[in-house]
Scaffold this motif. Structure first.
Motif, PDB file in Angstrom:
ATOM      1  N   ARG A 202     -21.751  -0.712 -17.619  1.00 33.20           N
ATOM      2  CA  ARG A 202     -21.067  -0.631 -18.633  1.00 33.20           C
ATOM      3  C   ARG A 202     -21.824  -0.371 -19.939  1.00 33.20           C
ATOM      4  O   ARG A 202     -21.153   0.356 -20.828  1.00 33.20           O
ATOM      5  CB  ARG A 202     -20.670  -2.195 -18.774  1.00 33.20           C
ATOM      6  N   ARG A 203     -23.025  -0.435 -19.878  1.00 32.19           N
ATOM      7  CA  ARG A 203     -23.915  -0.080 -20.978  1.00 32.19           C
ATOM      8  C   ARG A 203     -24.342   1.562 -21.178  1.00 32.19           C
ATOM      9  O   ARG A 203     -24.145   2.210 -22.193  1.00 32.19           O
ATOM     10  CB  ARG A 203     -25.570  -0.740 -20.921  1.00 32.19           C
ATOM     11  N   VAL A 204     -24.255   2.268 -19.758  1.00 29.57           N
ATOM     12  CA  VAL A 204     -24.734   3.494 -19.956  1.00 29.57           C
ATOM     13  C   VAL A 204     -23.591   4.394 -19.366  1.00 29.57           C
ATOM     14  O   VAL A 204     -23.841   5.685 -19.775  1.00 29.57           O
ATOM     15  CB  VAL A 204     -25.961   3.991 -19.288  1.00 29.57           C
ATOM     16  N   GLY A 205     -22.670   3.949 -18.772  1.00 26.94           N
ATOM     17  CA  GLY A 205     -21.453   4.705 -18.115  1.00 26.94           C
ATOM     18  C   GLY A 205     -20.434   5.072 -19.295  1.00 26.94           C
ATOM     19  O   GLY A 205     -20.449   4.549 -20.318  1.00 26.94           O
ATOM     20  N   PRO A 206     -19.776   6.110 -18.870  1.00 26.05           N
ATOM     21  CA  PRO A 206     -18.665   6.527 -19.776  1.00 26.05           C
ATOM     22  C   PRO A 206     -17.525   5.432 -19.945  1.00 26.05           C
ATOM     23  O   PRO A 206     -17.380   4.828 -18.838  1.00 26.05           O
ATOM     24  CB  PRO A 206     -17.936   8.038 -18.927  1.00 26.05           C
TER      25      PRO A 206
END
Length: 110
Positions: A57-61
């Motif tokens: 959730r933090r680094v994904g699209p």
């Protein structure tokens, strides 16, 4: 995303990938309880599994589907088959270039 995971969560994700993308909570827990290089105690395995979706959730699209899916009733963790091959390639790159992965979780980049 793999580089952003803590080493324990990365090891758990790799284990599920090695098992073809599906593993039970108990299988993962038993594998890491006495693991020679990456032991994860039984109380901490849930945290490692929880941190994988948190990192995504933090680094994904934005709007991407979850990488690690869970069926609470069956206590199964599942990765879509289309993603398993990509993860295998990512882990092969990580084996060849370990400097690309997060090292000490307490170290801060300056």
């Amino acid at each position: 995303m793999i580089a952003s995971l803590m080493p324990g969560a990365r090891a758990v994700l790799r284990r599920i990938t090695d098992l073809g993308g599906t593993a039970s909570f108990d299988e993962v827990q038993q594998y890491f309880a006495d693991h020679p290089t990456t032991p994860i105690t039984k109380p901490r395995i849930g945290g490692a599994l929880t941190s994988i979706p948190a990192v995504q959730r933090r680094v994904g699209p934005a709007g991407s589907s979850r990488l690690l899916q869970r069926d609470e009733r069956a206590r199964l963790y599942h990765i879509d088959q289309v993603l398993v091959e990509g993860l295998r390639q990512a882990f092969a790159i990580a084996d060849a270039r370990p400097d690309l992965l997060r090292g000490d979780p307490t170290a801060r980049a300056t």
